[in-house]
Design an enzyme around this catalytic site. Sequence first.
Site, mmCIF file in Angstrom:
data_model
loop_
_atom_site.group_PDB
_atom_site.id
_atom_site.type_symbol
_atom_site.label_atom_id
_atom_site.label_comp_id
_atom_site.label_asym_id
_atom_site.label_seq_id
_atom_site.Cartn_x
_atom_site.Cartn_y
_atom_site.Cartn_z
ATOM 1 C CG HIS A 251 -1.918 1.030 1.316
ATOM 2 N ND1 HIS A 251 -1.652 2.353 1.586
ATOM 3 C CD2 HIS A 251 -3.246 0.941 1.095
ATOM 4 C CE1 HIS A 251 -2.780 3.035 1.537
ATOM 5 N NE2 HIS A 251 -3.765 2.209 1.244
ATOM 6 C CB CYS A 289 -4.050 3.403 -2.228
ATOM 7 S SG CYS A 289 -5.169 4.468 -1.283
ATOM 8 C CG HIS A 316 -7.241 0.733 -1.431
ATOM 9 N ND1 HIS A 316 -6.552 1.024 -0.278
ATOM 10 C CD2 HIS A 316 -7.560 -0.580 -1.353
ATOM 11 C CE1 HIS A 316 -6.443 -0.080 0.454
ATOM 12 N NE2 HIS A 316 -7.035 -1.058 -0.177
ATOM 13 C CG ASP A 359 -9.380 3.529 1.126
ATOM 14 O OD1 ASP A 359 -9.780 3.092 2.209
ATOM 15 O OD2 ASP A 359 -8.216 3.928 0.933
ATOM 16 C CG HIS A 360 -10.397 6.531 3.628
ATOM 17 N ND1 HIS A 360 -9.247 7.281 3.652
ATOM 18 C CD2 HIS A 360 -10.097 5.374 4.244
ATOM 19 C CE1 HIS A 360 -8.300 6.585 4.256
ATOM 20 N NE2 HIS A 360 -8.794 5.411 4.620
ATOM 21 C CE1 TYR A 376 -11.687 1.216 5.226
ATOM 22 C CE2 TYR A 376 -10.638 2.564 6.907
ATOM 23 C CZ TYR A 376 -10.571 1.823 5.745
ATOM 24 O OH TYR A 376 -9.377 1.707 5.081
HETATM 25 C C1 DNO Z 1 -6.353 3.167 5.855
HETATM 26 C C2 DNO Z 1 -5.805 2.043 5.104
HETATM 27 C C3 DNO Z 1 -4.424 1.617 5.569
HETATM 28 C C4 DNO Z 1 -4.018 0.328 4.880
HETATM 29 C C5 DNO Z 1 -2.670 -0.173 5.296
HETATM 30 C C6 DNO Z 1 -2.276 -1.360 4.472
HETATM 31 O O1 DNO Z 1 -7.489 3.486 5.738
HETATM 32 O O2 DNO Z 1 -5.834 2.273 3.751
HETATM 33 O O3 DNO Z 1 -4.426 1.462 6.943
HETATM 34 O O4 DNO Z 1 -4.940 -0.672 5.194
HETATM 35 O O5 DNO Z 1 -1.711 0.794 5.187
HETATM 36 O O6 DNO Z 1 -1.240 -2.033 5.091
#
Ligand code: DNO
Length: 398
Positions: A251, A289, A316, A359-360, A376
């Site tokens: 990531h 991401c 992501h 994501d988020h 989340y």
């Molecule tokens: C946060 C996530 C990170 C991710 C880690 C992967 O929202 O995107 O915490 O899970 O960095 O190791």
Amino acid sequence: MEKTWRWFGKNDKITLAMLRQIGVEGIVTALHNVPLGEVWTREQIRDLRKYIETAGLRWSVVESLPVTETIKYGGPDRDQQIEVYKESLRNLAAEGIRTVCYNFMPVLDWARTDLLHPNADGSSNLYFSYAEFAYFDIYILKRAGAREEWARFRFPEGVGQGRDVLAEADALAKNMTPERDHQLVENIVIKTQGFVSGNFHEGDEAPIEKFREFLALYQGIDKAQLRTNMKYFLEAIMPTCEECGINMCVHPDDPPIEILGLPRIVRTAEDIRWLLNAVPNPHNGITFCAGSLSAGAYNDVTAMAREFAHRTHFVHLRSCHIFPNGDFTEASHLGGRADLIELCRIFEGESAKLPFRVDHGRTMLGDEARGYNAGYSFLGRMYAMAQMQGVLAALEHK
Ligand code: DNO
């Protein structure tokens, strides 16, 4: 692409039955109850896999199998920890789970200063303020050299020009209260880290002292050394990945800037090029991401997706907006710096099976009262997921 969702295990307030109703196909999760540095046993993995399958879903991706600090800074027990890691990988593969997300960020996983930053429309978002982060570094953490580093700090071209972050942090210091200090520590150290299987947990008694101890481990570790340690780790686990068919996907650093005097080595196109070439094995790949990468003004996210799609094992979907002063917030999934429509086109073209998750999401329509993990939310993420499902459907429509 495969529509997946990050789910935090059996205690997650968002149940698998709820996820079935909103078009989720695969689950992204981890054994959040196993302490850092311990093997994930086959029985524990099987138990969770079966639980997910009973709900009509599949466990598609592990996020994350954490890389302990000793592997990152090269401590005396790193080889032992690498053996533990390999054992967990073998156990995961034996249960059919072969996509593993991890990160190589020292001490702190992702960082934000505000978790409920109000938007004009009444919803709220995650936010990163450089002044508040510098204030945390100088006045709360009291890191040696922090003041001098912030005095030298320069934003990348195009944003934050002429801004004096140190002066802003000093001005903030005049108005901060113990309550606001506490809130900042909660946001930076506890609430963002507590649920990601990292170094800090909800209820930690003295998080700042613990933080200082972790930072001390990295004395003398610069970018070159951290790269060497990452290469060492990847080379050590690649034979296991080949043998078991595991795809590793790192990531990117979030945000993609060097913070707290620590090197961060997965921030830019040049970094990713380096890590893919340093260990040129297809099992060594990335989590693309788009959110993390788009928070760096120097990152052309679409160009990066084109360049790295062939080594991307997990996506992501998220997008950031950078303000003229350099601070950033998380934009709508159809706005911001990351063109998620174009990214879907690129990744869908690469492989229709590639797992992605939104994501988020925003916090909206009552999410704030439900105590979800920071970033989340349920309704905010569901909204974003529906947007992405619409984009994919439009791309598939001939
Ligand atoms: C946060 C996530 C990170 C991710 C880690 C992967 O929202 O995107 O915490 O899970 O960095 O190791």
